[in-house]
Motif scaffolding. Sequence first.
Motif, PDB file in Angstrom:
ATOM      1  N   HIS A  24       0.822  -1.216   0.000  1.00  0.00           N
ATOM      2  CA  HIS A  24       0.000   0.000   0.000  1.00  0.00           C
ATOM      3  C   HIS A  24       0.854   1.263   0.000  1.00  0.00           C
ATOM      4  O   HIS A  24       0.476   2.263  -0.603  1.00  0.00           O
ATOM      5  CB  HIS A  24      -0.936   0.011   1.205  1.00  0.00           C
ATOM      6  N   LEU A  25       1.996   1.238   0.666  1.00  0.00           N
ATOM      7  CA  LEU A  25       2.832   2.437   0.736  1.00  0.00           C
ATOM      8  C   LEU A  25       3.523   2.764  -0.582  1.00  0.00           C
ATOM      9  O   LEU A  25       4.089   3.845  -0.724  1.00  0.00           O
ATOM     10  CB  LEU A  25       3.862   2.300   1.852  1.00  0.00           C
ATOM     11  N   GLY A  26       3.468   1.870  -1.536  1.00  0.00           N
ATOM     12  CA  GLY A  26       3.994   2.196  -2.857  1.00  0.00           C
ATOM     13  C   GLY A  26       3.261   3.365  -3.489  1.00  0.00           C
ATOM     14  O   GLY A  26       3.797   4.051  -4.360  1.00  0.00           O
ATOM     15  N   GLY A  27       2.048   3.626  -3.026  1.00  0.00           N
ATOM     16  CA  GLY A  27       1.268   4.743  -3.552  1.00  0.00           C
ATOM     17  C   GLY A  27       1.877   6.097  -3.278  1.00  0.00           C
ATOM     18  O   GLY A  27       1.502   7.079  -3.904  1.00  0.00           O
ATOM     19  N   ILE A  28       2.824   6.154  -2.379  1.00  0.00           N
ATOM     20  CA  ILE A  28       3.521   7.411  -2.112  1.00  0.00           C
ATOM     21  C   ILE A  28       4.276   7.865  -3.364  1.00  0.00           C
ATOM     22  O   ILE A  28       4.432   9.055  -3.607  1.00  0.00           O
ATOM     23  CB  ILE A  28       4.471   7.251  -0.907  1.00  0.00           C
ATOM     24  N   LEU A  29       4.702   6.918  -4.171  1.00  0.00           N
ATOM     25  CA  LEU A  29       5.468   7.228  -5.377  1.00  0.00           C
ATOM     26  C   LEU A  29       4.600   7.399  -6.616  1.00  0.00           C
ATOM     27  O   LEU A  29       5.120   7.469  -7.729  1.00  0.00           O
ATOM     28  CB  LEU A  29       6.496   6.114  -5.627  1.00  0.00           C
ATOM     29  N   ALA A  30       3.295   7.458  -6.456  1.00  0.00           N
ATOM     30  CA  ALA A  30       2.382   7.508  -7.600  1.00  0.00           C
ATOM     31  C   ALA A  30       2.599   8.741  -8.466  1.00  0.00           C
ATOM     32  O   ALA A  30       2.469   8.672  -9.685  1.00  0.00           O
ATOM     33  CB  ALA A  30       0.936   7.453  -7.124  1.00  0.00           C
ATOM     34  N   TYR A  31       2.918   9.868  -7.869  1.00  0.00           N
ATOM     35  CA  TYR A  31       3.106  11.096  -8.646  1.00  0.00           C
ATOM     36  C   TYR A  31       4.271  10.976  -9.626  1.00  0.00           C
ATOM     37  O   TYR A  31       4.333  11.675 -10.620  1.00  0.00           O
ATOM     38  CB  TYR A  31       3.314  12.290  -7.705  1.00  0.00           C
ATOM     39  N   PHE A  32       5.176  10.043  -9.347  1.00  0.00           N
ATOM     40  CA  PHE A  32       6.326   9.815 -10.225  1.00  0.00           C
ATOM     41  C   PHE A  32       6.089   8.653 -11.176  1.00  0.00           C
ATOM     42  O   PHE A  32       7.034   8.128 -11.774  1.00  0.00           O
ATOM     43  CB  PHE A  32       7.582   9.567  -9.386  1.00  0.00           C
ATOM     44  N   TRP A  36       2.818   1.766  -8.752  1.00  0.00           N
ATOM     45  CA  TRP A  36       2.286   0.430  -8.974  1.00  0.00           C
ATOM     46  C   TRP A  36       3.344  -0.660  -8.868  1.00  0.00           C
ATOM     47  O   TRP A  36       3.013  -1.840  -8.697  1.00  0.00           O
ATOM     48  CB  TRP A  36       1.622   0.354 -10.342  1.00  0.00           C
ATOM     49  N   VAL A  37       4.610  -0.310  -8.922  1.00  0.00           N
ATOM     50  CA  VAL A  37       5.684  -1.307  -8.974  1.00  0.00           C
ATOM     51  C   VAL A  37       5.761  -2.122  -7.677  1.00  0.00           C
ATOM     52  O   VAL A  37       5.858  -3.354  -7.718  1.00  0.00           O
ATOM     53  CB  VAL A  37       7.038  -0.633  -9.294  1.00  0.00           C
ATOM     54  N   THR A  38       5.711  -1.475  -6.524  1.00  0.00           N
ATOM     55  CA  THR A  38       5.830  -2.224  -5.266  1.00  0.00           C
ATOM     56  C   THR A  38       4.652  -3.162  -5.064  1.00  0.00           C
ATOM     57  O   THR A  38       4.835  -4.299  -4.634  1.00  0.00           O
ATOM     58  CB  THR A  38       5.950  -1.276  -4.055  1.00  0.00           C
ATOM     59  N   ALA A  39       3.457  -2.707  -5.392  1.00  0.00           N
ATOM     60  CA  ALA A  39       2.281  -3.574  -5.252  1.00  0.00           C
ATOM     61  C   ALA A  39       2.375  -4.767  -6.195  1.00  0.00           C
ATOM     62  O   ALA A  39       2.025  -5.892  -5.816  1.00  0.00           O
ATOM     63  CB  ALA A  39       1.007  -2.784  -5.514  1.00  0.00           C
ATOM     64  N   LEU A  40       2.875  -4.548  -7.400  1.00  0.00           N
ATOM     65  CA  LEU A  40       3.031  -5.647  -8.357  1.00  0.00           C
ATOM     66  C   LEU A  40       4.041  -6.674  -7.857  1.00  0.00           C
ATOM     67  O   LEU A  40       3.794  -7.879  -7.914  1.00  0.00           O
ATOM     68  CB  LEU A  40       3.450  -5.113  -9.732  1.00  0.00           C
ATOM     69  N   LEU A  61      -2.536  -2.750  -6.056  1.00  0.00           N
ATOM     70  CA  LEU A  61      -2.128  -2.710  -7.469  1.00  0.00           C
ATOM     71  C   LEU A  61      -3.237  -2.132  -8.335  1.00  0.00           C
ATOM     72  O   LEU A  61      -2.980  -1.269  -9.192  1.00  0.00           O
ATOM     73  CB  LEU A  61      -1.743  -4.112  -7.946  1.00  0.00           C
ATOM     74  N   ASN A  62      -4.464  -2.583  -8.150  1.00  0.00           N
ATOM     75  CA  ASN A  62      -5.577  -2.047  -8.939  1.00  0.00           C
ATOM     76  C   ASN A  62      -5.765  -0.556  -8.694  1.00  0.00           C
ATOM     77  O   ASN A  62      -6.016   0.211  -9.630  1.00  0.00           O
ATOM     78  CB  ASN A  62      -6.866  -2.806  -8.627  1.00  0.00           C
TER      79      ASN A  62
END
Length: 125
Positions: A24-32, A36-40, A61-62
């Motif tokens: 879930h914390l991968g979403g911190i990087l969403a602006y870049f 989605w990479v960490t969730a995948l 991921l979704n």
Amino acid sequence: MSHDPYAAPPARSTPAATWAVLAHLGGILAYFYVGWVTALVVWLVHRGKDHGVAHQALVALNFQLTVLVALVAARILAEFPLIGFVGWIAMVAIGVASLVLSVLAAVAVSSGGTYRYPVTLELVR
């Protein structure tokens, strides 16, 4: 200081909960565009091992793929001369929403619960 013998013990951090929180914390990087990479990665590693972690990683991921689609659409909108400002504002709003919702999801999962994002396209099943 009093001690309540009937109080529930504090939630312990297990490796499974840590992996779900990381997804879930991968979403911190969403602006870049890489949220989605960490969730995948977590989903691919745990989909055959731990159903709970795999489910939370799939939910993350979704959501992150939905955020990616929205960010790309906003970026395309930002390239047009007259309405570019709207696209820029949308990119900032999507990035902030992804950050806030990802942190809320990580907190919910770390306390032993599950989390479902409010707006998500189910792109991966």
